[in-house]
Design an enzyme around this catalytic site. Sequence first.
Site, mmCIF file in Angstrom:
data_model
loop_
_atom_site.group_PDB
_atom_site.id
_atom_site.type_symbol
_atom_site.label_atom_id
_atom_site.label_comp_id
_atom_site.label_asym_id
_atom_site.label_seq_id
_atom_site.Cartn_x
_atom_site.Cartn_y
_atom_site.Cartn_z
ATOM 1 N N GLN A 179 0.801 -1.234 0.000
ATOM 2 C CA GLN A 179 0.000 0.000 0.000
ATOM 3 C C GLN A 179 0.830 1.280 0.000
ATOM 4 O OE1 GLN A 179 -3.187 0.343 -0.464
ATOM 5 N NE2 GLN A 179 -3.878 -1.765 -0.259
ATOM 6 N N THR A 243 7.119 -19.557 -17.186
ATOM 7 C CA THR A 243 7.364 -18.580 -18.256
ATOM 8 C C THR A 243 6.900 -17.206 -17.811
ATOM 9 O OG1 THR A 243 7.124 -20.304 -19.907
ATOM 10 C CG2 THR A 243 6.818 -18.032 -20.664
ATOM 11 N N CYS A 331 -10.328 -7.733 0.375
ATOM 12 C CA CYS A 331 -9.899 -9.128 0.460
ATOM 13 C C CYS A 331 -10.613 -9.893 1.547
ATOM 14 C CB CYS A 331 -8.402 -9.204 0.715
ATOM 15 S SG CYS A 331 -7.501 -8.200 -0.429
HETATM 16 N N1 PMP Z 1 -0.950 -6.865 1.010
HETATM 17 C C1 PMP Z 1 -1.669 -5.744 1.161
HETATM 18 C C2 PMP Z 1 -1.297 -4.777 2.225
HETATM 19 C C3 PMP Z 1 -2.754 -5.493 0.308
HETATM 20 O O1 PMP Z 1 -3.465 -4.379 0.473
HETATM 21 C C4 PMP Z 1 -3.065 -6.438 -0.694
HETATM 22 C C5 PMP Z 1 -4.252 -6.221 -1.611
HETATM 23 N N2 PMP Z 1 -5.415 -5.814 -0.975
HETATM 24 C C6 PMP Z 1 -2.279 -7.579 -0.808
HETATM 25 C C7 PMP Z 1 -1.228 -7.768 0.067
HETATM 26 C C8 PMP Z 1 -2.558 -8.651 -1.830
HETATM 27 O O2 PMP Z 1 -2.354 -8.172 -3.107
HETATM 28 P P1 PMP Z 1 -2.859 -9.015 -4.390
HETATM 29 O O3 PMP Z 1 -4.324 -9.232 -4.173
HETATM 30 O O4 PMP Z 1 -2.556 -8.128 -5.525
HETATM 31 O O5 PMP Z 1 -2.101 -10.279 -4.391
#
Ligand code: PMP
Length: 373
Positions: A179, A243, A331
């Site tokens: 972030q 790849t 997430c």
């Molecule tokens: N770490 C942090 C602090 C995040 O904000 C995020 C995405 N929300 C991720 C890891 C994971 O990133 P990605 O979904 O692109 O793998």
Amino acid sequence: MLYLDNSATTRVHDEVFQAMLPYLQEEYGNPSSKYYTLAENAKRAVNEARESVAALVGCEPDEVVFTSGATESNNMIIKGVAHYYSNNGKHIITSKTEHPSVLETCRFLERIGYKITYLDVDKYGRILIEDLLSAIHSEPPILVTLLWGNNELGSLNDIEKISMVCEEKNIMFHTDATQIIGKVKFNLSRLKGVRFLSFSGHKIHGPKGVGVAVIRKDNIGKRTKITPLLHGGGQEFEYRSGTLAVHNIVGIGKAAEIAARDIDRNISKLTQLEKRCRDLLISKFGDQVVFNSDSKNKIPGILNFLIKGVNNQRFIIKHSDRIALSTGSACSSTKPSHVLQAIGKTENEIRSTLRITLSADIELKELEVINNL
Ligand code: PMP
């Protein structure tokens, strides 16, 4: 519709889009092939991207490993260290406010016999150095993994201090910097204790599905060994086989170049937008609005707040034709935020919490939409 969820993902920058296009149809070579032009061109493009990422973070190009995103980078580093160094110990230190890609990886390791310390955090989600020192003292860990900037609150951990502690005690330290890239200035050449760093392309106006794991050499210049997640053809210095996604790598390279070029302008724009947003929220909602984020020592452009008496999901749906914002992290949107729980928010407060995350390409006047909610 005004998009205010830039910590979830960002729009691909026009320059990034243009840079990627040739690598889908004209320059489709495999960079691991040899001697012919298509392969050499692909290899050159990947090397240039590696150099741009290295310049952005302040490491050597051959310390940059391309992955599919921060989730993979975090998994690869934490599991890779845990497996490779398991003879040295089974203790790993992390915190309660990490991203799920770190927390769930640690929980997985816990289930197979590792001992994980989840450090508590202060009311803004930062760990306390005294707690880190006492956890290290109780049992020296094989890895410390701590978030640089929190994706829900924007709070910054004191990475300089943590890096110094880990360097002094010769402990490997990983930080998830997803972030803060392009929003907080740093240079890894001055943070010797940071051995690993991860981030994703799509949070910095690059494409989705590509990320970086920085794996730095040790103090005598030897590569840091870890067990790879993906075994195979030995690409990416044997850290990550498969790849290479050349178009995506070119995209993250361009996004890194732009992030480095525009960082000063972006920080000041985000700071200005954040202040305006705060003022508008206060003038619109008065005493009903409470800010969960600290106002200082944070990532510019992240606002986490609650509106008393408002259900966050209903609020988002009601205004979805005019603005896009979130209840916290994209997430873990189905569960109550573990970050807000860790900083002591009640269930009621969590249900009223909203997150606005800005982008430097928003015009100040566009924020006036808040007045009409
Ligand atoms: N770490 C942090 C602090 C995040 O904000 C995020 C995405 N929300 C991720 C890891 C994971 O990133 P990605 O979904 O692109 O793998």
